[in-house]
Each structure stands twice: as structure tokens, then as C-alpha cells.
Scaffold this motif. Structure first.
Motif, PDB file in Angstrom:
ATOM      1  N   PRO A   1       0.815  -1.234   0.000  1.00  0.00           N
ATOM      2  CA  PRO A   1       0.000   0.000   0.000  1.00  0.00           C
ATOM      3  C   PRO A   1       0.842   1.276   0.000  1.00  0.00           C
ATOM      4  O   PRO A   1       0.456   2.277  -0.618  1.00  0.00           O
ATOM      5  N   LEU A   2       2.008   1.233   0.654  1.00  0.00           N
ATOM      6  CA  LEU A   2       2.898   2.397   0.667  1.00  0.00           C
ATOM      7  C   LEU A   2       3.459   2.629  -0.745  1.00  0.00           C
ATOM      8  O   LEU A   2       3.506   3.770  -1.223  1.00  0.00           O
ATOM      9  N   TRP A   3       3.854   1.557  -1.407  1.00  0.00           N
ATOM     10  CA  TRP A   3       4.393   1.665  -2.766  1.00  0.00           C
ATOM     11  C   TRP A   3       3.316   2.122  -3.748  1.00  0.00           C
ATOM     12  O   TRP A   3       3.595   2.899  -4.656  1.00  0.00           O
ATOM     13  N   GLU A   4       2.089   1.642  -3.558  1.00  0.00           N
ATOM     14  CA  GLU A   4       0.978   2.076  -4.427  1.00  0.00           C
ATOM     15  C   GLU A   4       0.838   3.596  -4.343  1.00  0.00           C
ATOM     16  O   GLU A   4       0.668   4.290  -5.342  1.00  0.00           O
ATOM     17  N   MET A   5       0.936   4.100  -3.116  1.00  0.00           N
ATOM     18  CA  MET A   5       0.825   5.540  -2.868  1.00  0.00           C
ATOM     19  C   MET A   5       1.974   6.287  -3.542  1.00  0.00           C
ATOM     20  O   MET A   5       1.800   7.345  -4.124  1.00  0.00           O
ATOM     21  N   PHE A   6       3.136   5.681  -3.467  1.00  0.00           N
ATOM     22  CA  PHE A   6       4.356   6.262  -4.042  1.00  0.00           C
ATOM     23  C   PHE A   6       4.254   6.394  -5.568  1.00  0.00           C
ATOM     24  O   PHE A   6       4.603   7.421  -6.145  1.00  0.00           O
ATOM     25  N   PHE A   7       3.736   5.343  -6.221  1.00  0.00           N
ATOM     26  CA  PHE A   7       3.700   5.317  -7.691  1.00  0.00           C
ATOM     27  C   PHE A   7       2.533   6.110  -8.275  1.00  0.00           C
ATOM     28  O   PHE A   7       2.588   6.534  -9.429  1.00  0.00           O
ATOM     29  N   LYS A   8       1.495   6.301  -7.472  1.00  0.00           N
ATOM     30  CA  LYS A   8       0.258   6.906  -7.973  1.00  0.00           C
ATOM     31  C   LYS A   8       0.510   8.232  -8.707  1.00  0.00           C
ATOM     32  O   LYS A   8       1.196   9.104  -8.190  1.00  0.00           O
ATOM     33  N   GLY A   9      -0.041   8.342  -9.899  1.00  0.00           N
ATOM     34  CA  GLY A   9       0.062   9.593 -10.656  1.00  0.00           C
ATOM     35  C   GLY A   9       1.333   9.721 -11.480  1.00  0.00           C
ATOM     36  O   GLY A   9       1.566  10.750 -12.100  1.00  0.00           O
TER      37      GLY A   9
ATOM     38  N   SER B   1      -6.417  -2.710 -10.836  1.00  0.00           N
ATOM     39  CA  SER B   1      -6.120  -1.307 -10.517  1.00  0.00           C
ATOM     40  C   SER B   1      -4.748  -1.155  -9.849  1.00  0.00           C
ATOM     41  O   SER B   1      -4.231  -0.050  -9.744  1.00  0.00           O
ATOM     42  N   SER B   2      -4.159  -2.262  -9.409  1.00  0.00           N
ATOM     43  CA  SER B   2      -2.890  -2.199  -8.697  1.00  0.00           C
ATOM     44  C   SER B   2      -1.723  -2.017  -9.659  1.00  0.00           C
ATOM     45  O   SER B   2      -1.724  -2.531 -10.780  1.00  0.00           O
ATOM     46  N   VAL B   3      -0.681  -1.290  -9.213  1.00  0.00           N
ATOM     47  CA  VAL B   3       0.512  -1.129 -10.053  1.00  0.00           C
ATOM     48  C   VAL B   3       1.270  -2.452 -10.165  1.00  0.00           C
ATOM     49  O   VAL B   3       2.128  -2.599 -11.028  1.00  0.00           O
TER      50      VAL B   3
END
Ligand SMILES: *[C@@H]1O[C@H](CO)[C@@H](O)[C@H](O)[C@H]1NC(C)=O
Ligand SMILES: *[C@@H]1O[C@H](CO)[C@@H](O)[C@H](O)[C@H]1NC(C)=O
Ligand SMILES: *[C@@H]1O[C@H](CO)[C@@H](O)[C@H](O)[C@H]1NC(C)=O
Ligand SMILES: *[C@@H]1O[C@H](CO)[C@@H](O)[C@H](O)[C@H]1NC(C)=O
Ligand SMILES: *[C@@H]1O[C@H](CO)[C@@H](O)[C@H](O)[C@H]1NC(C)=O
Ligand SMILES: *[C@@H]1O[C@H](CO)[C@@H](O)[C@H](O)[C@H]1NC(C)=O
Ligand SMILES: *[C@@H]1O[C@H](CO)[C@@H](O)[C@H](O)[C@H]1NC(C)=O
Length: 398
Positions: free
Chosen positions: A143-151, A173-175
């Protein structure tokens, strides 16, 4: 008499006429037969030709050109009909969307070692950073990495090397969706660890838009937001693979004389397993067929390949490509063979700030206070405090 002669002449003429008619009919019939046969032959050829085209076209549709096998003749026979298909396959070829394949490691390394000699790209190339995760199963801090990559889509690619039996697929939807590469069993400190790293590099090299390659573990966290890390790596004129000469028994002491003459004690280096490489260094690593077998045969415990192989290889083959330091911070201050594992209560803003800016180092020949971009080892229980602190401290888009 006169009448008789006349009747005979008439009969003969009639006979001749009949003969002429008969020969004409036979002649016409044979011409018709010839035309018919010729027509059939031409028709047959034509049919074959048409069917071949149709077949090659429909088979292209049924089986899109495989990016991992050499292109087959039907693509070369393309006319306007499959123009779009061949265009699509070029894009697929420079940046494959599907990372799964059936190549053996030998086939994969060979393919990944191919380097273009025309330096101008015939397409708009936005360089990407390949994040290569060496993990057993699901990433505990996903979840932290998802936040990091978002956008930041289009600026990164992800590769996951997992246990071979791990087949979980996250939601679309996941990276991390469909980013698992064909993996094999990995044992800590064994050659299989290097094999996994090379497999990650080789898979990431197949995408020609990947420019920088970071190896990360399942306990790693990012220390800055995406744009800071991206710019730091993309704009660096060197890679970040740590390599140093450690005179102690846990350094030079692990050198084995049988590695000579190819590798001498003065070549011998040690370094962190967690490296960052640019394309040139990545290709040098996966192309090595000279030093790898020597290590596999002679670097046995207490010699650990993941601490010595890459540092020594880079020192031998391309010492100027690396800054000799890693960008992944680890706390070895407690000694022992494993670094410190951080737990839930260790994670505070002050602690992360210290790791982010408590050091000085050179970057493109200048002093900088940003030295580490990632840190390890973070226990799965640190996820909650990290998610709470991240938006403020790391400047993530929440
Ligand atoms: C393929 O398409 C492009 C434009 O989309 C065109 O310029 C080119 O002539 C086409 N090639 C063939 C072989 O039809
Ligand atoms: C072919 O690919 C290029 C990028 O490589 C793209 O700009 C172009 O629009 C594509 N053409 C077609 C007809 O899909
Ligand atoms: C990332 O962090 C840097 C420095 O902390 C900041 O200047 C920048 O605006 C941030 N970028 C985004 C997209 O939040
Ligand atoms: C590597 O760097 C050193 C200085 O750090 C320089 O003297 C040497 O010529 C360089 N070698 C190559 C191959 O670029
Ligand atoms: C890194 O170390 C090698 C020797 O191991 C040396 O040749 C090279 O100049 C060093 N590079 C930097 C940037 O210090
Ligand atoms: C880093 O360099 C700055 C300026 O030169 C200095 O003030 C600071 O104390 C240094 N930090 C460390 C951890 O050495
Ligand atoms: C990297 O860039 C810095 C600053 O421009 C320069 O001093 C240094 O020699 C460069 N290093 C390499 C390996 O190109």
C-alpha cells in the motif's frame, strides 16, 4: 454419264466438307480443352495465393505476433491489411506490455544482451525507472508503494521476482497487476540469489524505455516522493552499486586463490546487494559469462555471492560506471550478519528525517545531502505508521 460424274463429285465434295467440319470440330475441342486445363491451372494457382494471404492474415489475428519469438514470415508478407498489426508489434517490441514468457534463462540473457547500434530512437523515448522487487510472495508494504507510484504512470515499470509457487494476482487497478516475471527458487547467500537478480535485470532490459534499474527487497521503503527519486536517478551520470575493498576476514578473507588468475586478491571487492544500475551497467552484468562460473564454483560459504560477485565484477569490467555507493540505506550499527529490522514503534518523523538528510555524499561530482533514496529493513507492522507519516514527510499525493 454426265449426271453420274456430277453425283460422284458432289459426294466427294460432301465427304471432303464433312472431313473439314470434323477436323474443325476436333481442333476447336482441343483448343477448348487446352483453355479449360490452362484455366484450371491458373485458377488453382490463384486460389492457393488468395488462400495463403487469407490464412496468413487470419492467423495473425488469431495469434498476435509473439514478442519473444523471432518474427515469422507472415509478418514479412504483410501488405496494407496488416500494416497496423506490424506497427503495434513494433511498439510491443520496444516496450512489451506482458512481462510473462517461456524463455529459458540462457535464452533470456542472450536476448537481453542485444544492444542497438543506431543511437537515435525512432520513437519518443521517455526514460523509465525499473523497480525490481525481490520478494517471496505479496509485498507486505505494497500500500505504501501504491501511494508512491500513484500519478506517475509512464515513468516507471515494475518487475516482481517471487517464489515460483506464488501465483496471486492483485486487482487490475494495482501497479503490481501482472508484473510477476517467470521466477525460480531463491536461497539466501546462494548463487540462486544472483540468478534472480540477473533474471530481473534481463526482463527489465527487454523494455527499451527502461533507463535505470533499482533492486529492492520486500522490506524496502522509499524515502522521498516519486519525482525526487526519479530525477535523482535519471540525471545521475553514474550508477549506485556499492563496491569497496574490505581488508578484514569478512572481506578479503573470503577470497579463494582458485579464482585466479582471472580474479586476483587486488580485484576482490565487497558491497551491498541492493544496487541501482543504468542501462549500460545492467547490460554488462547480464552479459557476464566469464566471472559468473568462477564465483559459482569457488565462492562458497562463508563467501556469499550476493556480497562479492557484482562489486568484484564491476571493479573488473567497468569501474567508472558506478559511484561505489548504494542508494539503499541499511542499519548495520548493531553488528552481526543481519542488519537491524525496524518495528512499528521505531517509525517516527524524526527517525525518517535523520535517514533522509543525515549524510553527505557526492552526486555528479558535487556534495549533496540526499544520499539514500530507499531504506530497509521495515517489518510489516510498520505499514500503519508509514502510511500515516508518508503524505506529510514524503510529499506523496494522498
Ligand atoms: C502503413 O501505414 C502508413 C501510415 O499509417 C503508410 O504511410 C504506409 O505507406 C503503410 N505501409 C504499407 C506497406 O501499406
Ligand atoms: C504507430 O506507432 C507510433 C508510435 O510508435 C504511433 O505514433 C502511431 O500513431 C502508430 N500508428 C498507427 C497507425 O497505429
Ligand atoms: C516532491 O518532493 C520535493 C521535495 O521535497 C518537492 O519539491 C516536490 O514538489 C514534490 N513533488 C510532488 C509531486 O509532490
Ligand atoms: C576512469 O576514471 C578515472 C578517474 O577516476 C580515469 O583516470 C580513467 O581514465 C577512467 N577510465 C575510463 C575507461 O574512462
Ligand atoms: C570506485 O572505485 C574504483 C575502484 O574500485 C575506482 O576505480 C573508481 O574511480 C571509484 N569511483 C568513484 C566515483 O569513486
Ligand atoms: C554535511 O555538510 C554540511 C555542509 O558542508 C555540514 O554542515 C554538515 O554537518 C554535514 N553533515 C554531515 C552528517 O556530515
Ligand atoms: C559526472 O558529472 C560531473 C559534473 O559534471 C563530472 O565532474 C564527473 O566527471 C562526471 N562523471 C562521469 C563518470 O561522467
Amino acid at each position: 454419264m454426265h449426271v453420274k460424274e456430277l453425283s460422284i463429285r458432289i459426294k466427294r465434295e460432301a465427304k471432303d466438307g464433312r472431313f473439314q467440319i470434323a477436323t474443325t470440330i476436333v481442333f476447336c475441342l482441343s483448343i477448348a480443352f487446352l483453355v479449360l486445363v490452362l484455366g484450371m491451372v491458373i485458377n488453382d494457382h490463384f486460389k492457393k495465393y488468395v488462400i495463403y494471404e487469407d490464412l496468413s492474415f487470419s492467423s495473425l489475428n488469431a495469434f498476435p505476433p509473439q514478442i519473444f519469438t523471432p518474427s515469422q514470415s507472415p509478418t514479412q508478407r504483410c501488405t496494407q491489411k496488416c500494416n497496423t498489426t506490424s506497427n503495434r508489434s513494433f511498439e510491443e517490441w520496444i516496450s512489451p506490455k506482458d512481462v510473462w514468457h517461456t524463455m529459458s534463462d540462457r535464452e533470456l540473457m542472450w536476448r537481453a544482451s542485444l544492444v542497438p547500434r543506431i543511437l537515435d530512437f525512432p520513437f519518443n523515448r521517455t526514460p523509465k525507472v525499473a523497480f525490481m522487487f525481490l520478494t517471496r510472495g505479496k509485498l507486505p508494504l505494497a500500500p505504501l508503494w501504491e501511494m508512491f507510484f500513484k500519478g506517475n504512470e509512464g515513468l516507471f515499470s515494475i518487475y516482481l521476482h517471487t517464489l515460483p509457487e506464488f501465483t496471486y494476482e492483485p486487482p487490475e487497478s494495482s501497479v503490481f497487476y501482472k508484473r510477476r516475471i517467470p521466477s525460480k527458487l531463491v536461497q539466501w547467500g546462494r548463487p540462486s540469489m544472483i540468478d534472480a537478480e540477473r533474471r530481473l535485470l534481463a526482463n527489465a532490459l527487454l523494455d527499451f524505455t527502461n533507463q535505470r534499474f533499482v533492486l529492492l527487497s520486500e522490506t524496502c521503503i522509499p524515502l522521498f516522493n516519486f519525482s525526487t527519486i526519479y530525477n535523482y536517478l535519471i540525471n545521475s551520470n553514474q550508477s549506485f552499486l556499492s563496491t569497496f575493498d574490505d581488508p578484514r576476514p569478512i572481506g578479503r578473507g573470503r577470497y579463494n586463490k582458485r579464482m585466479g588468475p582471472a580474479i586476483s586478491l587486488s580485484d576482490w571487492r565487497k558491497g551491498s546487494q541492493w544496487f541501482e544500475a543504468n542501462r549500460e551497467l545492467a547490460i554488462a552484468i547480464i552479459s557476464d559469462v566469464e566471472y559468473y562460473p568462477i564465483f559459482r564454483n569457488h565462492c562458497l560459504p562463508p563467501c556469499y555471492m550476493d556480497e562479492h560477485y557484482l562489486p568484484t565484477l564491476v571493479n573488473k569490467v567497468c569501474p567508472n560506471l558506478t559511484s561505489n555507493r548504494t542508494v539503499t540505506w541499511t542499519d548495520w550499527s548493531e553488528g552481526g550478519s543481519h542488519p537491524r529490522m525496524f518495528m512499528r514503534n521505531d517509525v517516527t518523523e524524526e527517525f525518517l528525517d535523520r535517514v533522509r538528510s543525515g549524510f553527505n555524499c557526492t552526486y555528479n561530482g558535487e556534495m549533496r545531502s540526499i544520499c539514500s533514496l530507499f531504506a530497509r529493513k521495515f517489518h510489516p507492522t510498520t505499514l500503519q505508521p508509514l502510511l500515516r507519516i508518508a503524505p506529510k514527510l514524503l510529499g506523496f499525493n494522498p
